[in-house]
Design a protein around this motif. Structure first.
Motif, mmCIF file in Angstrom:
data_model
loop_
_atom_site.group_PDB
_atom_site.id
_atom_site.type_symbol
_atom_site.label_atom_id
_atom_site.label_comp_id
_atom_site.label_asym_id
_atom_site.label_seq_id
_atom_site.Cartn_x
_atom_site.Cartn_y
_atom_site.Cartn_z
ATOM 1 N N THR A 24 0.837 -1.199 0.000
ATOM 2 C CA THR A 24 0.000 0.000 0.000
ATOM 3 C C THR A 24 0.871 1.248 0.000
ATOM 4 O O THR A 24 0.585 2.229 -0.703
ATOM 5 N N ALA A 25 1.937 1.204 0.788
ATOM 6 C CA ALA A 25 2.880 2.331 0.814
ATOM 7 C C ALA A 25 3.578 2.476 -0.528
ATOM 8 O O ALA A 25 3.820 3.594 -0.995
ATOM 9 N N LEU A 26 3.890 1.344 -1.175
ATOM 10 C CA LEU A 26 4.528 1.394 -2.488
ATOM 11 C C LEU A 26 3.587 2.018 -3.511
ATOM 12 O O LEU A 26 4.023 2.808 -4.365
ATOM 13 N N GLU A 27 2.303 1.674 -3.456
ATOM 14 C CA GLU A 27 1.329 2.293 -4.349
ATOM 15 C C GLU A 27 1.391 3.816 -4.241
ATOM 16 O O GLU A 27 1.365 4.530 -5.257
ATOM 17 N N ALA A 28 1.481 4.316 -3.020
ATOM 18 C CA ALA A 28 1.528 5.765 -2.807
ATOM 19 C C ALA A 28 2.794 6.369 -3.411
ATOM 20 O O ALA A 28 2.762 7.453 -4.002
ATOM 21 N N ARG A 29 3.904 5.636 -3.276
ATOM 22 C CA ARG A 29 5.180 6.171 -3.773
ATOM 23 C C ARG A 29 5.231 6.193 -5.298
ATOM 24 O O ARG A 29 5.870 7.066 -5.878
ATOM 25 N N ILE A 30 4.596 5.220 -5.951
ATOM 26 C CA ILE A 30 4.628 5.216 -7.413
ATOM 27 C C ILE A 30 3.466 6.016 -8.000
ATOM 28 O O ILE A 30 3.443 6.286 -9.201
ATOM 29 N N GLY A 31 2.505 6.391 -7.164
ATOM 30 C CA GLY A 31 1.391 7.206 -7.633
ATOM 31 C C GLY A 31 0.350 6.454 -8.434
ATOM 32 O O GLY A 31 -0.300 7.026 -9.304
ATOM 33 N N HIS A 32 0.170 5.174 -8.130
ATOM 34 C CA HIS A 32 -0.854 4.400 -8.841
ATOM 35 C C HIS A 32 -1.514 3.425 -7.874
ATOM 36 O O HIS A 32 -0.835 2.649 -7.209
ATOM 37 N N ARG A 33 -2.836 3.469 -7.826
ATOM 38 C CA ARG A 33 -3.581 2.518 -7.001
ATOM 39 C C ARG A 33 -4.136 1.421 -7.905
ATOM 40 O O ARG A 33 -4.859 1.697 -8.860
ATOM 41 N N PHE A 34 -3.798 0.196 -7.600
ATOM 42 C CA PHE A 34 -4.146 -0.941 -8.460
ATOM 43 C C PHE A 34 -5.583 -1.378 -8.261
ATOM 44 O O PHE A 34 -6.059 -1.525 -7.134
ATOM 45 N N SER A 35 -6.266 -1.616 -9.378
ATOM 46 C CA SER A 35 -7.576 -2.252 -9.313
ATOM 47 C C SER A 35 -7.420 -3.765 -9.301
ATOM 48 O O SER A 35 -8.284 -4.487 -8.821
ATOM 49 N N ARG A 36 -6.305 -4.248 -9.847
ATOM 50 C CA ARG A 36 -5.958 -5.678 -9.816
ATOM 51 C C ARG A 36 -4.697 -5.833 -8.973
ATOM 52 O O ARG A 36 -3.587 -5.843 -9.464
ATOM 53 N N SER A 37 -4.886 -5.921 -7.674
ATOM 54 C CA SER A 37 -3.757 -5.909 -6.750
ATOM 55 C C SER A 37 -2.813 -7.090 -6.936
ATOM 56 O O SER A 37 -1.634 -7.011 -6.587
ATOM 57 N N GLU A 38 -3.321 -8.176 -7.546
ATOM 58 C CA GLU A 38 -2.454 -9.339 -7.744
ATOM 59 C C GLU A 38 -1.297 -9.020 -8.691
ATOM 60 O O GLU A 38 -0.242 -9.652 -8.640
ATOM 61 N N LEU A 39 -1.479 -8.028 -9.549
ATOM 62 C CA LEU A 39 -0.400 -7.643 -10.459
ATOM 63 C C LEU A 39 0.771 -7.046 -9.694
ATOM 64 O O LEU A 39 1.931 -7.331 -9.992
ATOM 65 N N LEU A 40 0.481 -6.208 -8.719
ATOM 66 C CA LEU A 40 1.563 -5.639 -7.913
ATOM 67 C C LEU A 40 2.218 -6.711 -7.055
ATOM 68 O O LEU A 40 3.440 -6.731 -6.899
ATOM 69 N N GLN A 41 1.417 -7.623 -6.510
ATOM 70 C CA GLN A 41 1.967 -8.732 -5.731
ATOM 71 C C GLN A 41 2.972 -9.521 -6.569
ATOM 72 O O GLN A 41 4.057 -9.863 -6.104
ATOM 73 N N ARG A 42 2.591 -9.794 -7.790
ATOM 74 C CA ARG A 42 3.462 -10.564 -8.678
ATOM 75 C C ARG A 42 4.721 -9.774 -9.054
ATOM 76 O O ARG A 42 5.813 -10.337 -9.147
ATOM 77 N N ALA A 43 4.557 -8.469 -9.263
ATOM 78 C CA ALA A 43 5.686 -7.639 -9.687
ATOM 79 C C ALA A 43 6.807 -7.607 -8.662
ATOM 80 O O ALA A 43 7.983 -7.436 -9.019
ATOM 81 N N VAL A 44 6.482 -7.774 -7.398
ATOM 82 C CA VAL A 44 7.512 -7.710 -6.357
ATOM 83 C C VAL A 44 7.952 -9.089 -5.875
ATOM 84 O O VAL A 44 8.715 -9.202 -4.909
ATOM 85 N N THR A 45 7.501 -10.135 -6.553
ATOM 86 C CA THR A 45 7.842 -11.503 -6.136
ATOM 87 C C THR A 45 9.021 -12.031 -6.950
ATOM 88 O O THR A 45 8.903 -12.246 -8.156
ATOM 89 N N HIS A 46 10.128 -12.235 -6.292
ATOM 90 C CA HIS A 46 11.337 -12.765 -6.936
ATOM 91 C C HIS A 46 11.174 -14.273 -7.158
ATOM 92 O O HIS A 46 10.392 -14.945 -6.477
ATOM 93 N N SER A 47 11.926 -14.799 -8.111
ATOM 94 C CA SER A 47 11.828 -16.227 -8.428
ATOM 95 C C SER A 47 12.168 -17.119 -7.237
ATOM 96 O O SER A 47 11.710 -18.260 -7.164
ATOM 97 N N SER A 48 12.941 -16.596 -6.278
ATOM 98 C CA SER A 48 13.279 -17.389 -5.088
ATOM 99 C C SER A 48 12.072 -17.604 -4.183
ATOM 100 O O SER A 48 12.130 -18.418 -3.260
ATOM 101 N N MET A 49 10.967 -16.893 -4.448
ATOM 102 C CA MET A 49 9.744 -17.052 -3.657
ATOM 103 C C MET A 49 8.595 -17.633 -4.481
ATOM 104 O O MET A 49 7.465 -17.726 -4.010
ATOM 105 N N SER A 50 8.877 -18.014 -5.719
ATOM 106 C CA SER A 50 7.804 -18.526 -6.577
ATOM 107 C C SER A 50 7.401 -19.937 -6.162
ATOM 108 O O SER A 50 8.172 -20.669 -5.535
ATOM 109 N N SER A 51 6.174 -20.305 -6.520
ATOM 110 C CA SER A 51 5.641 -21.632 -6.223
ATOM 111 C C SER A 51 4.519 -21.895 -7.222
ATOM 112 O O SER A 51 4.147 -21.007 -7.990
ATOM 113 N N PRO A 52 3.965 -23.096 -7.228
ATOM 114 C CA PRO A 52 2.850 -23.359 -8.155
ATOM 115 C C PRO A 52 1.678 -22.403 -7.989
ATOM 116 O O PRO A 52 0.916 -22.171 -8.928
#
Length: 228
Positions: A8-36
């Motif tokens: 939520t704080a990151l949304e404020a810093r980039i100036g965009h509030r997501f309607s599809r929050s899963e996109l932001l979740q995915r954008a900050v997920t490194h491959s070391s944390m990926s799973s099925p």
């Protein structure tokens, strides 16, 4: 999907509030944390790089209507390269929001240039998919700020600049050699040395060969230009 306080704080810093929050979740997920059930940001990174490129190409053409392709190309490269993306990521504290595996976190992943640059590109793609090109463009121009206006007309990456310095003095291109590789496969560190024909050399360590080569070239260029 409800976002964490960090996102939520990151949304404020980039100036965009997501309607599809899963996109932001995915954008900050490194491959070391990926799973099925948890996708990483690699595909978003691929898309974000292309969106960034188009925005920067348009911005440079608009900023200097008299510039030639030969003048625009190095400026473009300076604005879209991973190092610049990482600098922008640091400015918005993107590292604080990254989702990393334990080993990546323990090895300082939140500060790594490659991870920050990749995540910045992924965030660009997330905004693009969430709200379209104009939203992504507006965010990019806001975050890159005056970098577009002050990028040097003869901007060159360090490897290119060092090669041109050598050629101007009748030398062959600098020679790069890998001195050492250390660390685990998911977080390697490369030590690269660069040497000129006259014996002047420098070395640097980074998380990829390309970054280590660039850092070594930058160090050697500073050395030869100072007359050391």
């Amino acid at each position: 999907m409800k976002l964490s306080a960090e996102l939520t704080a990151l949304e404020a810093r980039i100036g965009h509030r997501f309607s599809r929050s899963e996109l932001l979740q995915r954008a900050v997920t490194h491959s070391s944390m990926s799973s099925p059930t948890r996708k990483d940001n690699q595909r978003l990174e691929f898309l974000g790089d292309r969106v960034l490129g188009l925005v920067m190409a348009e911005a440079l053409l608009a900023h200097d209507k008299a510039a030639t392709e030969g003048q625009l190309a190095p400026r473009f490269n300076a604005l879209v390269r991973k190092e610049t993306c990482a600098d922008v990521a640091r400015a918005i504290s993107l590292g604080d929001a990254l989702k990393l595996g334990r080993s990546e976190m323990m090895s300082g992943g939140r500060r790594k240039q490659a991870l920050l640059g990749d995540a910045m590109e992924a965030v660009i793609a997330a905004v693009y998919l969430d709200a379209g090109f104009d939203a992504a463009k507006n965010m990019i121009l806001r975050l890159w700020g005056d970098r577009i206006g002050r990028v040097e007309a003869d901007a060159r990456d360090p490897k290119t600049a060092l090669q041109e310095w050598a050629q101007a003095r009748g030398m062959p291109p600098p020679v790069y050699s890998e001195q050492r590789r250390s660390g685990p496969d998911h977080a390697p560190e490369f030590t690269i040395a660069v040497e000129l024909q006259d014996g002047q050399r420098a070395a640097a360590i980074a998380g990829s060969k390309r970054q280590a080569e660039q850092a070594a070239a930058k160090a050697l260029l500073a050395q030869v230009e100072s007359g050391a």
